[in-house]
Design an enzyme around this catalytic site. Sequence first.
Site, PDB file in Angstrom:
ATOM      1  N   SER A  62       0.819  -1.213   0.000  1.00  0.00           N
ATOM      2  CA  SER A  62       0.000   0.000   0.000  1.00  0.00           C
ATOM      3  C   SER A  62       0.856   1.267   0.000  1.00  0.00           C
ATOM      4  O   SER A  62       2.008   1.278   0.435  1.00  0.00           O
ATOM      5  CB  SER A  62      -0.923   0.016   1.220  1.00  0.00           C
ATOM      6  N   GLN A  63       0.244   2.335  -0.467  1.00  0.00           N
ATOM      7  CA  GLN A  63       0.834   3.665  -0.430  1.00  0.00           C
ATOM      8  C   GLN A  63       1.128   4.028   1.027  1.00  0.00           C
ATOM      9  O   GLN A  63       0.265   3.891   1.895  1.00  0.00           O
ATOM     10  CB  GLN A  63      -0.170   4.626  -1.039  1.00  0.00           C
TER      11      GLN A  63
END
Length: 214
Positions: A62-63
Amino acid sequence: MTDEIAERKMQFLYTLRSRGVTDMRTLTAMEKIDRGAFVRGIFADRAYDDTPLPINCGQTISQPSVVGLMTQALNVQPRDKVLEVGTGSGYQAAVLSQLARRIYTIDRHAPLVQAAREVFDALDLNNITAIVGDGSHGLGDQAPFDRIIVTAAAEDPPGPLLAQLKIGGIMVLPVGQSDTVQSLIRVRRTETGLEYDELSPVRFVPLVEGLAKD
């Protein structure tokens, strides 16, 4: 640590703050856990970019700002027992390990769980238990949990997970009917029912039932 990497890490933390991650405990945890340990191969030089990156089994890491916002919304306390559904690279669980007493993380992809275990061991993160399983059903033998985090999107918060959340507990997860329209929500379980807060738009891989055939 080279000057270039030190500079990129400073920029990494600045970016987190600028995108709404302001809780100091969350920022400290994300400073301690090197995202570079979880990004391998051709994407390794982008480990400190605020962007999701591909990992094995068709999944993503994930970011970082989304990891930070989810961690912040979860409001983990030092004595908490946390369930994470969707181990992925293991990065989110590692961040949570700095904040909670015990992390259980579950993923349907056995190769991802094995790779995450190896990183946890290398970083001496001994309060994480990584399990191969169908996370949509939670982890009944360890329930109830103080906190639950889901890193894949379902149409609605799964009933089995809600049932495994303690009274006073918090669950954070993306919900949405497609991979283009999703919202990050926070669910609080109270004595009288469930309270929902919508936090921000996000994009996650879908929550899939059953074990993967990797």
